[in-house]
Design a protein around this motif. Structure first.
Motif, mmCIF file in Angstrom:
data_model
loop_
_atom_site.group_PDB
_atom_site.id
_atom_site.type_symbol
_atom_site.label_atom_id
_atom_site.label_comp_id
_atom_site.label_asym_id
_atom_site.label_seq_id
_atom_site.Cartn_x
_atom_site.Cartn_y
_atom_site.Cartn_z
ATOM 1 N N LYS A 66 124.526 99.357 15.634
ATOM 2 C CA LYS A 66 123.589 99.287 14.520
ATOM 3 C C LYS A 66 123.677 97.911 13.886
ATOM 4 N N GLY A 67 122.731 97.593 13.042
ATOM 5 C CA GLY A 67 122.726 96.311 12.351
ATOM 6 C C GLY A 67 121.877 95.281 13.056
ATOM 7 N N GLU A 68 122.211 94.016 12.826
ATOM 8 C CA GLU A 68 121.491 92.912 13.455
ATOM 9 C C GLU A 68 121.807 92.873 14.951
ATOM 10 N N ILE A 69 120.780 92.641 15.756
ATOM 11 C CA ILE A 69 120.971 92.554 17.209
ATOM 12 C C ILE A 69 121.706 91.264 17.577
ATOM 13 N N VAL A 70 121.332 90.145 16.962
ATOM 14 C CA VAL A 70 121.947 88.856 17.272
ATOM 15 C C VAL A 70 122.276 88.121 15.968
ATOM 16 N N VAL A 71 123.491 87.612 15.885
ATOM 17 C CA VAL A 71 123.918 86.793 14.756
ATOM 18 C C VAL A 71 124.396 85.460 15.331
ATOM 19 N N ASN A 72 123.644 84.392 15.100
ATOM 20 C CA ASN A 72 124.024 83.066 15.582
ATOM 21 C C ASN A 72 125.116 82.491 14.699
ATOM 22 N N VAL A 73 126.109 81.831 15.325
ATOM 23 C CA VAL A 73 127.240 81.251 14.616
ATOM 24 C C VAL A 73 127.542 79.855 15.196
ATOM 25 N N ALA A 74 128.388 79.106 14.496
ATOM 26 C CA ALA A 74 128.747 77.765 14.949
ATOM 27 C C ALA A 74 129.624 77.822 16.204
#
Length: 127
Positions: free
Chosen positions: A114-122
């Motif tokens: 559940k939640g965000e499908i993709v979370v971009n990070v450094a």
């Protein structure tokens, strides 16, 4: 009773996503509140940016070509997979994936959570 219905999704009905990584084409076939399924093709020598999938667990099945998954402290852990190999990516695992070979790769992806499908990070931390 669930609000989702059993259905057929034809290739022409998939949602195409090509803007995240040049050289990668992602097709979303099914998305519900707790599931994501689709496919991706990746040109040779192309890699995604660093990201994670929040609370989603991912299973990646390699149809053709090669897939390289980098993860862990500083991104130093590496898995390379080929046709008929299956990768498991734990929820919250910061990683990037791509195609280290010359031939275009093709994968099937199923995510549950559940939640965000993709979370971009450094990128992943070094420790």
């Amino acid at each position: 009773m669930a609000s989702e219905r059993t259905r057929l999704v034809r290739a022409s009905e998939r949602r195409h996503e090509t803007t995240q990584t040049p050289g990668m084409t992602r097709d979303e076939a099914v998305r519900t509140a707790s599931l994501w399924a689709g496919s991706a093709t990746t040109a040779g020598h192309t890699f995604s940016g660093w990201h994670h999938h929040g609370e989603y667990e991912s299973v990646i099945y390699v149809l053709r070509g090669r897939v390289r998954l980098e993860y862990g402290a500083g991104g130093r852990d590496v898995i390379e997979a080929g046709p008929t190999d299956t990768l498991y990516v734990a929820s919250g695992e910061i990683h990037r994936e791509g195609n280290p070979g010359d031939e275009t790769s093709e994968i099937l992806v199923v995510r549950g959570g559940k939640g965000e499908i993709v979370v971009n990070v450094a990128g992943p931390a070094d420790s």
